[in-house]
Structure formats: structure tokens, C-alpha cells
Design a protein around this motif. Structure first.
Motif, short mmCIF file in Angstrom:
data_model
loop_
_atom_site.label_atom_id
_atom_site.label_comp_id
_atom_site.label_asym_id
_atom_site.label_seq_id
_atom_site.Cartn_x
_atom_site.Cartn_y
_atom_site.Cartn_z
N THR A 92 0.81 -1.22 0.00
CA THR A 92 0.00 0.00 0.00
C THR A 92 0.85 1.27 0.00
O THR A 92 0.34 2.34 -0.31
CB THR A 92 -0.95 0.03 1.21
N GLU A 93 2.11 1.17 0.38
CA GLU A 93 3.05 2.28 0.33
C GLU A 93 4.36 1.73 -0.20
O GLU A 93 4.69 0.56 0.06
CB GLU A 93 3.30 2.85 1.74
N ASP A 94 5.12 2.55 -0.94
CA ASP A 94 6.41 2.10 -1.46
C ASP A 94 7.17 1.36 -0.36
O ASP A 94 7.40 1.91 0.71
CB ASP A 94 7.25 3.28 -1.96
N LEU A 95 7.54 0.11 -0.63
CA LEU A 95 8.14 -0.77 0.37
C LEU A 95 9.65 -0.85 0.16
O LEU A 95 10.12 -1.18 -0.93
CB LEU A 95 7.52 -2.16 0.25
N THR A 96 10.40 -0.54 1.22
CA THR A 96 11.86 -0.63 1.19
C THR A 96 12.28 -1.63 2.25
O THR A 96 11.94 -1.48 3.42
CB THR A 96 12.52 0.73 1.48
N LEU A 97 13.02 -2.64 1.84
CA LEU A 97 13.44 -3.72 2.73
C LEU A 97 14.96 -3.83 2.73
O LEU A 97 15.58 -3.97 1.67
CB LEU A 97 12.86 -5.05 2.24
N LEU A 98 15.55 -3.76 3.90
CA LEU A 98 16.96 -4.11 4.07
C LEU A 98 16.97 -5.62 4.21
O LEU A 98 16.22 -6.18 5.01
CB LEU A 98 17.53 -3.45 5.32
N VAL A 99 17.77 -6.30 3.39
CA VAL A 99 17.76 -7.75 3.35
C VAL A 99 19.14 -8.30 3.71
O VAL A 99 20.15 -7.85 3.15
CB VAL A 99 17.36 -8.26 1.94
N VAL A 100 19.16 -9.26 4.63
CA VAL A 100 20.40 -9.93 5.02
C VAL A 100 20.24 -11.42 4.73
O VAL A 100 19.28 -12.05 5.20
CB VAL A 100 20.72 -9.72 6.51
N PHE A 101 21.14 -11.97 3.94
CA PHE A 101 21.16 -13.41 3.63
C PHE A 101 22.31 -14.06 4.37
O PHE A 101 23.41 -13.50 4.43
CB PHE A 101 21.38 -13.65 2.13
N GLY A 102 22.09 -15.25 4.90
CA GLY A 102 23.17 -16.00 5.52
C GLY A 102 23.09 -17.46 5.10
O GLY A 102 22.07 -18.10 5.30
N PRO A 103 24.14 -17.98 4.48
CA PRO A 103 25.30 -17.29 3.95
C PRO A 103 24.91 -16.39 2.78
O PRO A 103 23.73 -16.18 2.53
CB PRO A 103 26.23 -18.42 3.52
N ALA A 104 25.89 -15.88 2.04
CA ALA A 104 25.64 -14.91 0.97
C ALA A 104 24.60 -15.42 -0.02
O ALA A 104 24.54 -16.63 -0.32
CB ALA A 104 26.94 -14.57 0.26
N TYR A 105 23.79 -14.47 -0.55
CA TYR A 105 22.73 -14.78 -1.50
C TYR A 105 23.24 -15.63 -2.66
O TYR A 105 24.24 -15.32 -3.30
CB TYR A 105 22.15 -13.47 -2.04
N GLY A 106 22.56 -16.74 -2.90
CA GLY A 106 22.88 -17.62 -4.02
C GLY A 106 24.04 -18.56 -3.80
O GLY A 106 24.32 -19.41 -4.64
N SER A 107 24.72 -18.45 -2.66
CA SER A 107 25.92 -19.27 -2.45
C SER A 107 25.61 -20.75 -2.25
O SER A 107 26.49 -21.59 -2.46
CB SER A 107 26.76 -18.72 -1.29
N LEU A 108 24.39 -21.07 -1.85
CA LEU A 108 24.02 -22.48 -1.65
C LEU A 108 23.21 -23.03 -2.83
O LEU A 108 22.80 -24.18 -2.80
CB LEU A 108 23.22 -22.64 -0.35
N ALA A 109 22.97 -22.22 -3.84
CA ALA A 109 22.22 -22.67 -5.01
C ALA A 109 23.02 -23.72 -5.77
O ALA A 109 24.25 -23.63 -5.84
CB ALA A 109 21.90 -21.49 -5.93
N PRO A 110 22.34 -24.71 -6.32
CA PRO A 110 23.04 -25.72 -7.11
C PRO A 110 23.79 -25.06 -8.27
O PRO A 110 23.27 -24.16 -8.91
CB PRO A 110 21.93 -26.63 -7.62
#
Length: 112
Positions: A92-110
Motif C-alpha cells: 500500500t506504500e512504497d516498500l523498502t526492505l533491508l535484506v540480510v542473507f546468511g550465507p551470501a545470496y545464491g551461495s548455496l544454489a546448485p
């Protein structure tokens, strides 16, 4: 030490894009970025292979997971475990999200 400028700050999506994602910091153990969804926008993300924490900087929306739904706004902190379906709806209002991934984003992807 490193100061991460711009993290959690609203940025309108590029022309033609639904949302804006910017990764600000990446080390093996974690990554930090900002995800922005404009009011009325559609969150088109898929489940991630890493645990994730969202901190709502600005805006209002509802997060939906298999466990239910909850309204979120500035100051809300949301934990989403790796592999869990999740989506922000009713932005309903412009949404801003601070995002923390653990471990780094995509590092566990096949690896392809």
C-alpha cells in the motif's frame, strides 16, 4: 569496518522493471542488499537457498508464507528460512526492505 551507504534506502525500480534489488555487501558468510517494491507492485521472487532476514525501512505490505500472513511496516523484522515460499502482497506504500542473507545470496544454489 565498512559503512554500507544506501542500504535500506528507497530506490524506484528501473523503467520496465517490477522491483529494484541492489546487493551492497557480499562476503562468504552473508550478504546485504535493498529490495524495493512500489505501491501496488507485485513481488515476483522465488524461494531462496539461504536464510533471510528482512527489515522494513519504509512502506507497508502484507507478507504471505505457508504459515500465514502478517501486516508489516517500518521497523518490522521478518525471518524467512531457506527454501520457504514467501511473497509481499497488498503493497500500500512504497516498500523498502533491508535484506540480510546468511550465507551470501545464491551461495548455496546448485551450480549449473
Amino acid at each position: 569496518m565498512r559503512i554500507i551507504d544506501g542500504a535500506g534506502v528507497w530506490t524506484p525500480p528501473p523503467t520496465g522493471e517490477a522491483n529494484d534489488w541492489v546487493e551492497h555487501l557480499r562476503v562468504p558468510a552473508l550478504s546485504v542488499g535493498t529490495y524495493c517494491i512500489p505501491a501496488g507492485g507485485v513481488d515476483n521472487q522465488s524461494p531462496h537457498t539461504e536464510d533471510e532476514i528482512y527489515v522494513v525501512s519504509t512502506g507497508r505490505a502484507t507478507i504471505v508464507t505457508p504459515d500465514g500472513r502478517a501486516e508489516v511496516g517500518p521497523g518490522s523484522v521478518i525471518f524467512v528460512p531457506a527454501g520457504e515460499e514467501h511473497r509481499f502482497v497488498e503493497v500500500t506504500e512504497d516498500l523498502t526492505l533491508l535484506v540480510v542473507f546468511g550465507p551470501a545470496y545464491g551461495s548455496l544454489a546448485p551450480q549449473r
